[in-house]
Design a protein around this motif. Sequence first.
Motif, PDB file in Angstrom:
ATOM      1  N   SER A   1       0.847  -1.187   0.000  1.00  0.00           N
ATOM      2  CA  SER A   1       0.000   0.000   0.000  1.00  0.00           C
ATOM      3  C   SER A   1       0.887   1.243   0.000  1.00  0.00           C
ATOM      4  O   SER A   1       1.884   1.314   0.719  1.00  0.00           O
ATOM      5  CB  SER A   1      -0.906  -0.023   1.232  1.00  0.00           C
ATOM      6  OG  SER A   1      -0.810   1.136   1.999  1.00  0.00           O
ATOM      7  N   ALA A   2       0.520   2.207  -0.822  1.00  0.00           N
ATOM      8  CA  ALA A   2       1.294   3.451  -0.912  1.00  0.00           C
ATOM      9  C   ALA A   2       1.370   4.146   0.445  1.00  0.00           C
ATOM     10  O   ALA A   2       2.421   4.680   0.823  1.00  0.00           O
ATOM     11  CB  ALA A   2       0.678   4.377  -1.962  1.00  0.00           C
ATOM     12  N   ALA A   3       0.277   4.123   1.188  1.00  0.00           N
ATOM     13  CA  ALA A   3       0.260   4.795   2.496  1.00  0.00           C
ATOM     14  C   ALA A   3       1.236   4.136   3.467  1.00  0.00           C
ATOM     15  O   ALA A   3       1.972   4.821   4.186  1.00  0.00           O
ATOM     16  CB  ALA A   3      -1.155   4.780   3.072  1.00  0.00           C
ATOM     17  N   ALA A   4       1.254   2.809   3.484  1.00  0.00           N
ATOM     18  CA  ALA A   4       2.166   2.096   4.394  1.00  0.00           C
ATOM     19  C   ALA A   4       3.615   2.379   4.025  1.00  0.00           C
ATOM     20  O   ALA A   4       4.454   2.622   4.897  1.00  0.00           O
ATOM     21  CB  ALA A   4       1.894   0.597   4.349  1.00  0.00           C
ATOM     22  N   MET A   5       3.905   2.369   2.742  1.00  0.00           N
ATOM     23  CA  MET A   5       5.281   2.617   2.296  1.00  0.00           C
ATOM     24  C   MET A   5       5.667   4.068   2.543  1.00  0.00           C
ATOM     25  O   MET A   5       6.794   4.348   2.967  1.00  0.00           O
ATOM     26  CB  MET A   5       5.420   2.254   0.817  1.00  0.00           C
ATOM     27  CG  MET A   5       6.835   2.130   0.360  1.00  0.00           C
ATOM     28  SD  MET A   5       7.634   0.739   1.181  1.00  0.00           S
ATOM     29  CE  MET A   5       9.320   1.130   0.838  1.00  0.00           C
ATOM     30  N   ALA A   6       4.753   4.989   2.294  1.00  0.00           N
ATOM     31  CA  ALA A   6       5.047   6.414   2.491  1.00  0.00           C
ATOM     32  C   ALA A   6       5.406   6.709   3.939  1.00  0.00           C
ATOM     33  O   ALA A   6       6.347   7.466   4.215  1.00  0.00           O
ATOM     34  CB  ALA A   6       3.854   7.262   2.052  1.00  0.00           C
ATOM     35  N   THR A   7       4.699   6.094   4.858  1.00  0.00           N
ATOM     36  CA  THR A   7       4.979   6.303   6.276  1.00  0.00           C
ATOM     37  C   THR A   7       6.401   5.846   6.606  1.00  0.00           C
ATOM     38  O   THR A   7       7.153   6.549   7.286  1.00  0.00           O
ATOM     39  CB  THR A   7       3.956   5.540   7.145  1.00  0.00           C
ATOM     40  OG1 THR A   7       2.656   6.041   6.837  1.00  0.00           O
ATOM     41  CG2 THR A   7       4.250   5.691   8.615  1.00  0.00           C
ATOM     42  N   GLU A   8       6.778   4.682   6.117  1.00  0.00           N
ATOM     43  CA  GLU A   8       8.118   4.143   6.387  1.00  0.00           C
ATOM     44  C   GLU A   8       9.189   4.998   5.722  1.00  0.00           C
ATOM     45  O   GLU A   8      10.219   5.311   6.333  1.00  0.00           O
ATOM     46  CB  GLU A   8       8.193   2.700   5.876  1.00  0.00           C
ATOM     47  CG  GLU A   8       9.334   1.908   6.438  1.00  0.00           C
ATOM     48  CD  GLU A   8       9.228   1.667   7.933  1.00  0.00           C
ATOM     49  OE1 GLU A   8      10.276   1.789   8.604  1.00  0.00           O
ATOM     50  OE2 GLU A   8       8.140   1.378   8.443  1.00  0.00           O
ATOM     51  N   LEU A   9       8.949   5.395   4.481  1.00  0.00           N
ATOM     52  CA  LEU A   9       9.923   6.232   3.769  1.00  0.00           C
ATOM     53  C   LEU A   9      10.088   7.599   4.414  1.00  0.00           C
ATOM     54  O   LEU A   9      11.218   8.098   4.569  1.00  0.00           O
ATOM     55  CB  LEU A   9       9.511   6.385   2.299  1.00  0.00           C
ATOM     56  CG  LEU A   9       9.614   5.117   1.453  1.00  0.00           C
ATOM     57  CD1 LEU A   9       9.006   5.365   0.077  1.00  0.00           C
ATOM     58  CD2 LEU A   9      11.048   4.648   1.336  1.00  0.00           C
ATOM     59  N   ARG A  10       8.984   8.183   4.803  1.00  0.00           N
ATOM     60  CA  ARG A  10       9.030   9.500   5.462  1.00  0.00           C
ATOM     61  C   ARG A  10       9.860   9.412   6.735  1.00  0.00           C
ATOM     62  O   ARG A  10      10.721  10.255   7.007  1.00  0.00           O
ATOM     63  CB  ARG A  10       7.616  10.004   5.760  1.00  0.00           C
ATOM     64  CG  ARG A  10       7.547  11.478   6.092  1.00  0.00           C
ATOM     65  CD  ARG A  10       6.097  11.970   6.240  1.00  0.00           C
ATOM     66  NE  ARG A  10       5.308  11.753   5.030  1.00  0.00           N
ATOM     67  CZ  ARG A  10       4.303  10.874   4.933  1.00  0.00           C
ATOM     68  NH1 ARG A  10       3.971  10.099   5.936  1.00  0.00           N
ATOM     69  NH2 ARG A  10       3.647  10.741   3.798  1.00  0.00           N
ATOM     70  N   GLY A  11       9.619   8.392   7.536  1.00  0.00           N
ATOM     71  CA  GLY A  11      10.366   8.214   8.765  1.00  0.00           C
ATOM     72  C   GLY A  11      11.855   8.042   8.522  1.00  0.00           C
ATOM     73  O   GLY A  11      12.683   8.533   9.276  1.00  0.00           O
ATOM     74  N   PHE A  12      12.211   7.353   7.458  1.00  0.00           N
ATOM     75  CA  PHE A  12      13.615   7.088   7.150  1.00  0.00           C
ATOM     76  C   PHE A  12      14.308   8.314   6.553  1.00  0.00           C
ATOM     77  O   PHE A  12      15.396   8.688   6.958  1.00  0.00           O
ATOM     78  CB  PHE A  12      13.725   5.900   6.206  1.00  0.00           C
ATOM     79  CG  PHE A  12      15.135   5.550   5.827  1.00  0.00           C
ATOM     80  CD1 PHE A  12      16.001   4.995   6.760  1.00  0.00           C
ATOM     81  CD2 PHE A  12      15.607   5.785   4.553  1.00  0.00           C
ATOM     82  CE1 PHE A  12      17.322   4.660   6.415  1.00  0.00           C
ATOM     83  CE2 PHE A  12      16.905   5.454   4.185  1.00  0.00           C
ATOM     84  CZ  PHE A  12      17.763   4.898   5.135  1.00  0.00           C
ATOM     85  N   PHE A  13      13.674   8.924   5.561  1.00  0.00           N
ATOM     86  CA  PHE A  13      14.334  10.024   4.851  1.00  0.00           C
ATOM     87  C   PHE A  13      14.224  11.361   5.568  1.00  0.00           C
ATOM     88  O   PHE A  13      15.126  12.190   5.464  1.00  0.00           O
ATOM     89  CB  PHE A  13      13.774  10.155   3.427  1.00  0.00           C
ATOM     90  CG  PHE A  13      14.282   9.092   2.500  1.00  0.00           C
ATOM     91  CD1 PHE A  13      15.574   9.156   1.993  1.00  0.00           C
ATOM     92  CD2 PHE A  13      13.489   8.021   2.134  1.00  0.00           C
ATOM     93  CE1 PHE A  13      16.060   8.189   1.148  1.00  0.00           C
ATOM     94  CE2 PHE A  13      13.960   7.041   1.286  1.00  0.00           C
ATOM     95  CZ  PHE A  13      15.250   7.115   0.786  1.00  0.00           C
ATOM     96  N   VAL A  14      13.138  11.584   6.269  1.00  0.00           N
ATOM     97  CA  VAL A  14      12.930  12.880   6.928  1.00  0.00           C
ATOM     98  C   VAL A  14      13.248  12.816   8.427  1.00  0.00           C
ATOM     99  O   VAL A  14      13.841  13.719   8.979  1.00  0.00           O
ATOM    100  CB  VAL A  14      11.473  13.380   6.708  1.00  0.00           C
ATOM    101  CG1 VAL A  14      11.252  14.708   7.411  1.00  0.00           C
ATOM    102  CG2 VAL A  14      11.169  13.479   5.228  1.00  0.00           C
ATOM    103  N   GLY A  15      12.817  11.734   9.058  1.00  0.00           N
ATOM    104  CA  GLY A  15      12.918  11.610  10.508  1.00  0.00           C
ATOM    105  C   GLY A  15      14.286  11.441  11.064  1.00  0.00           C
ATOM    106  O   GLY A  15      15.329  11.504  10.637  1.00  0.00           O
TER     107      GLY A  15
END
Length: 153
Positions: free
Chosen positions: A139-153
Amino acid sequence: MRKLATYEIPYTNVGDTNGVPLDHASHLNALLAQDKRGAMVSYFLVKVIGVPAFVPIMLRLMPKVWKSQKAAANTLPYEIAVLNNFTAPIDRLDHINVPTLVVVGGEAASAMTAAQTRTANAVPQAVHRSLRGQTHQVSAAAMATELRGFFVG
């Protein structure tokens, strides 16, 4: 590049015989020479990817899908070549020197899960995550959450 993220890299090593990878490309090219595109798709799915044997049978019941799979069958030997016969190039992965996120779906087949673990273990700065409830069709939403946490967080 400052960071890298992957999702289900298909280094599954499915189809090894006593630890020696099978020559999938030669087998697929032989089938292509005989114009056995359906057999190519079935072989690729079952012997290379490791899906259950009933999956190609189910695909045949979906004429549009099966037709498109057969139409693209001639590209399968190239996929084998690009992905190193679906064997992780461990000797090259250890040269990746940026933080790397290696993600697998929580519902992935065991060969895919093991492939992500091998990949994460080979990359020095890797972080390995499993997305609960996700398959290869993440799911795009599930992946986006993980990517956001990795790249931004």
